[in-house]
Design a protein around this motif. Structure first.
Motif, mmCIF file in Angstrom:
data_model
loop_
_atom_site.group_PDB
_atom_site.id
_atom_site.type_symbol
_atom_site.label_atom_id
_atom_site.label_comp_id
_atom_site.label_asym_id
_atom_site.label_seq_id
_atom_site.Cartn_x
_atom_site.Cartn_y
_atom_site.Cartn_z
ATOM 1 N N ASN A 120 -4.711 4.599 -5.525
ATOM 2 C CA ASN A 120 -3.691 3.668 -5.031
ATOM 3 C C ASN A 120 -2.444 3.658 -5.907
ATOM 4 N N GLN A 166 -7.268 8.120 6.989
ATOM 5 C CA GLN A 166 -8.579 7.698 6.516
ATOM 6 C C GLN A 166 -8.411 6.924 5.217
ATOM 7 N N LYS A 167 -9.281 5.959 5.004
ATOM 8 C CA LYS A 167 -9.225 5.164 3.783
ATOM 9 C C LYS A 167 -10.292 5.663 2.817
ATOM 10 N N LYS A 202 0.830 -1.190 0.000
ATOM 11 C CA LYS A 202 0.000 0.000 0.000
ATOM 12 C C LYS A 202 0.868 1.244 0.000
ATOM 13 N N SER A 220 -10.011 3.713 -4.158
ATOM 14 C CA SER A 220 -9.000 4.076 -5.160
ATOM 15 C C SER A 220 -9.644 4.594 -6.442
#
Length: 305
Positions: free
Chosen positions: A166, A212-213, A40, A216
């Motif tokens: 991503n 935070q996510k 990642k 993508s």
């Protein structure tokens, strides 16, 4: 029959941005082979909590950002594609509008498929941490899911892939905007008659930002000149309907309307103002409607810096 339909005459007329074919392949955004997992990436876009949850994208970074225009007018003979007369007016108009909006614009002409992919890959590899957003405009022949380099066609998804959150982490959480002027099929929009009357006028504390996510695939907007399956019209003298409408709306409203609202105005202009005028009766009096695919999570405003 399709060969005859795509022949252009030197007169001022509307033509379709497509190769004369009867079948097209589909390659929608987000499809394709599954990706191999890689480590990642570490996010380089830092935002406060209020910025992260805002309904409007932060557009006060030091720079507006990079804009790339790919203007393909002529094509290799073995492709069977006609010269796209009128496209230079489109590229010039977009260059002016994007420059006025403070973008750093790179304009490229008549590129092969690999050259287009390489230019966009290099753009995705840049450090965008001080930029508001990214814009790419592709003016070419096309089929549904593909645009043409001067030598062969390219899946549109391949061009957008390097900019996903991503992959291009410095653009994560920032708008990635693509304008695509190209055909997406071989159907004609016959339009529908309407009876139109004689109407005139027509207190938040900001804690330390936590990780935070985000998806993508988020924060993209892809504005196609036409809906899937249909021809996209371009006038040999005045340019394409879609790009000229886009230029008009950006000139008038970029300082006061958000991007999605402006694209709705573009749809209205293309739908109501234009109708094909060509010497071929099978292509005459046709209509067009653009198509906007939005994965934006906030509103985009291009107010002056």
């Amino acid at each position: 029959m399709e060969e005859a339909m795509c022949i252009e005459s030197p007169q001022n007329q509307d033509v379709a941005d497509a190769k004369p074919v009867s079948e097209t392949d589909s390659f929608p955004f987000g499809s394709g082979k599954s990706e191999t997992h890689s480590p990642k990436p570490v996010a380089t876009t830092i935002q406060t909590t209020s910025e992260f949850y805002s309904h409007v994208y932060k557009m006060n970074y030091p720079n507006r950002g990079k804009a790339i225009i790919i203007n393909n007018k002529t094509f290799d003979r073995n492709t069977g594609l006609n010269e796209r007369r009128g496209t230079d007016l489109d590229s010039s108009a977009l260059n002016c509008r994007l420059s006025e909006l403070d973008f750093d614009v790179d304009l490229h002409h008549d590129l092969k498929a690999e050259e287009i992919k390489n230019i966009l890959k290099k753009a995705a590899d840049l450090d965008h941490k001080d930029n508001d957003c990214f814009v790419c405009a592709i003016l070419s022949h096309g089929e549904d899911g593909f645009v043409w380099g001067k030598d062969k066609k390219i899946p549109i998804n391949d061009l957008m892939e390097p900019f996903k959150g991503n992959k291009c982490v410095s653009l994560a959480g920032k708008p990635k905007i693509f304008f695509i002027q190209a055909c997406r099929g071989t159907k004609f929009d016959e339009g529908v008659d309407m009876n139109v009357g004689d109407v005139k006028g027509f207190m938040d504390v900001e804690p330390q930002f936590s990780l935070q996510k985000i998806p993508s695939e988020a924060d993209f907007l892809i504005a196609y000149s036409v809906v899937p399956g249909y021809y996209s019209w371009r006038n040999t003298i005045s340019g394409s309907w879609f790009v000229q409408a886009l230029s008009e709306v950006l000139m008038k409203h970029a300082q006061n309307l958000d991007l999605l609202t402006m694209m709705t105005r573009v749809n209205q202009i293309v739908a109501n103002k234009f109708q094909s005028n060509t010497s071929n009766p099978n292509m005459n009096e046709k209509k067009q409607i653009p198509c906007v695919t939005s994965m934006l999570t906030k509103e985009v405003y291009f107010k002056s810096k």
